[in-house]
Design an enzyme around this catalytic site. Sequence first.
Site, PDB file in Angstrom:
ATOM      1  N   LYS A  77       0.809  -1.217   0.000  1.00 24.69           N
ATOM      2  CA  LYS A  77       0.000   0.000   0.000  1.00 24.69           C
ATOM      3  C   LYS A  77       0.846   1.272   0.000  1.00 24.69           C
ATOM      4  CE  LYS A  77      -4.528  -1.307   1.092  1.00 24.69           C
ATOM      5  NZ  LYS A  77      -5.354  -2.185   1.785  1.00 24.69           N
TER       6      LYS A  77
ATOM      7  N   LYS B 253      -5.191  -9.083  -5.782  1.00 21.58           N
ATOM      8  CA  LYS B 253      -6.468  -9.335  -5.098  1.00 21.58           C
ATOM      9  C   LYS B 253      -7.496  -8.256  -5.456  1.00 21.58           C
ATOM     10  CE  LYS B 253      -6.285  -6.757  -0.823  1.00 21.58           C
ATOM     11  NZ  LYS B 253      -6.979  -6.616   0.422  1.00 21.58           N
TER      12      LYS B 253
ATOM     13  N   LYS C 225     -11.016  -2.741  -2.472  1.00 20.91           N
ATOM     14  CA  LYS C 225     -11.891  -1.558  -2.517  1.00 20.91           C
ATOM     15  C   LYS C 225     -11.172  -0.396  -3.170  1.00 20.91           C
ATOM     16  CE  LYS C 225     -13.636  -2.350   2.020  1.00 20.91           C
ATOM     17  NZ  LYS C 225     -12.340  -2.412   2.689  1.00 20.91           N
TER      18      LYS C 225
HETATM   19  N1  AQP Z   1      -9.954 -10.010  -2.491  1.00 18.67           N
HETATM   20  C1  AQP Z   1     -10.259 -10.526  -1.319  1.00 18.67           C
HETATM   21  N2  AQP Z   1     -10.497 -11.860  -1.199  1.00 18.67           N
HETATM   22  C2  AQP Z   1     -10.832 -12.401   0.014  1.00 18.67           C
HETATM   23  N3  AQP Z   1     -10.958 -11.677   1.140  1.00 18.67           N
HETATM   24  C3  AQP Z   1     -10.744 -10.361   1.059  1.00 18.67           C
HETATM   25  N4  AQP Z   1     -10.795  -9.373   1.963  1.00 18.67           N
HETATM   26  C4  AQP Z   1     -10.480  -8.202   1.373  1.00 18.67           C
HETATM   27  N5  AQP Z   1     -10.230  -8.382   0.071  1.00 18.67           N
HETATM   28  C5  AQP Z   1     -10.375  -9.711  -0.162  1.00 18.67           C
HETATM   29  C6  AQP Z   1     -11.148  -9.578   3.375  1.00 18.67           C
HETATM   30  O1  AQP Z   1     -12.207  -8.691   3.670  1.00 18.67           O
HETATM   31  C7  AQP Z   1     -12.089  -8.291   5.040  1.00 18.67           C
HETATM   32  C8  AQP Z   1     -12.225  -6.814   5.145  1.00 18.67           C
HETATM   33  O2  AQP Z   1     -11.127  -6.209   4.492  1.00 18.67           O
HETATM   34  P1  AQP Z   1     -10.684  -4.754   4.894  1.00 18.67           P
HETATM   35  O3  AQP Z   1     -11.725  -3.820   4.512  1.00 18.67           O
HETATM   36  O4  AQP Z   1     -10.330  -4.736   6.326  1.00 18.67           O
HETATM   37  O5  AQP Z   1      -9.367  -4.396   4.159  1.00 18.67           O
HETATM   38  P2  AQP Z   1      -8.554  -5.094   3.091  1.00 18.67           P
HETATM   39  O6  AQP Z   1      -8.186  -6.469   3.475  1.00 18.67           O
HETATM   40  O7  AQP Z   1      -7.379  -4.237   2.779  1.00 18.67           O
HETATM   41  O8  AQP Z   1      -9.639  -5.116   1.955  1.00 18.67           O
HETATM   42  P3  AQP Z   1      -9.779  -4.350   0.613  1.00 18.67           P
HETATM   43  O9  AQP Z   1     -11.110  -4.632   0.076  1.00 18.67           O
HETATM   44  O10 AQP Z   1      -8.612  -4.624  -0.243  1.00 18.67           O
HETATM   45  O11 AQP Z   1      -9.838  -2.846   0.980  1.00 18.67           O
HETATM   46  P4  AQP Z   1      -8.817  -1.702   0.773  1.00 18.67           P
HETATM   47  O12 AQP Z   1      -8.611  -1.569  -0.695  1.00 18.67           O
HETATM   48  O13 AQP Z   1      -9.506  -0.548   1.389  1.00 18.67           O
HETATM   49  O14 AQP Z   1      -7.579  -2.051   1.506  1.00 18.67           O
HETATM   50  C9  AQP Z   1     -10.745  -8.810   5.544  1.00 18.67           C
HETATM   51  O15 AQP Z   1     -10.948  -9.968   6.323  1.00 18.67           O
HETATM   52  C10 AQP Z   1     -10.012  -9.158   4.278  1.00 18.67           C
HETATM   53  O16 AQP Z   1      -9.111 -10.238   4.490  1.00 18.67           O
END
Ligand code: AQP
Length: 326
Positions: free
Chosen positions: A115, A197, A200
């Site tokens: 990130k 992956k 968001k």
């Molecule tokens: N692509 C994914 N596949 C499976 N699990 C996922 N999670 C996120 N992306 C995937 C799981 O969703 C939960 C919440 O995630 P988060 O919002 O805490 O942050 P993150 O893991 O960083 O998710 P994002 O969607 O990628 O958000 P951004 O872009 O904001 O960082 C977690 O349990 C995560 O494992």
Amino acid sequence: MNKPEIVVSGARASGKLHIGNYLGALKQWLQLQSDGHTCYFFIADLHGITTPFEPKELHQNTLDVAATYLAAGIDPNKSVFFLQNHVLEHATLAWIFNCITPLGELERMTQFKDKSQNQESINAGLLTYPTLMAADILMYKAAAVPVGEDQVQHVELARVVARKFNSRFGQTFPEPKHLMRDEGLVRIKSLSEPTKKMSKTGDEALLMDDEPEEIMRKLKKAVTGSDASGQNPGAENLLFLLSHFGTKQQTDHFLNLQKAGQLKYSDLKEALAQDISDYFAEFREKKKELLAKPKFLAEVLGDGAAKARKVAQATLLEVKQKTGLL
Ligand code: AQP
């Protein structure tokens, strides 16, 4: 888990939740809630501001994630459901953890490296994200943390923090384990860059509340070409999604076509779009209803914070007594 355990998990308020968040986390939370575990599910708004954000969007995203949790089935009468920043103890415990966590442990975190890559200036919050997450988890003395694959390393760090605290100040925190679904850890891939992956804040994600036409539009554009080594991560991703949102019969049918080299990706995408639209149809309606009731959402979050705060205050008092903070 055979006996009732304390479970904690959350999602960042950095955008609308996508099908990766759903399969990696939310779906498991619903199972744990219905299995009768003591569940704490929160919206990680403080984690949401570790990457660039706009105040108005943060506000809207937070309400959106709240409506998403509730529409998906998180029940505030069964689980403690709250907003991270409403329970001030999280930030205090995170600070105490910052002071016992070696810098090197934080600098080696994959998410920090990923990130911070495309950012002009890297904020300290992005580096200390895992100590705040350790506070979120250890505050409630959780035994288990259901997460997707990308967050496993952070749960491991929470164990390191628990060990460090316990050995320095006496046994206080159980070491939490990450919780996997039966079939293992889930990592849903981006539709446009299937080696990464779905995220968001990354390329356009397939959202839980996307309307049917939007789902079709996004899936039509999904990359399904083979790479130089003959691997086709995009197609694997779509077939994996089909195995979750479609029927077994349908999945077997497309897998057989793939084996025979006769798989038409347009057919697979069309079937998957229909399945995902149907799967989330009721959810979409419930979420719209909830978003039209911001007062109700605020009330639910207020009640949840009051329940979480009681536990958090007790933990923080214990920590203060053990560390010598007056
Ligand atoms: N692509 C994914 N596949 C499976 N699990 C996922 N999670 C996120 N992306 C995937 C799981 O969703 C939960 C919440 O995630 P988060 O919002 O805490 O942050 P993150 O893991 O960083 O998710 P994002 O969607 O990628 O958000 P951004 O872009 O904001 O960082 C977690 O349990 C995560 O494992």
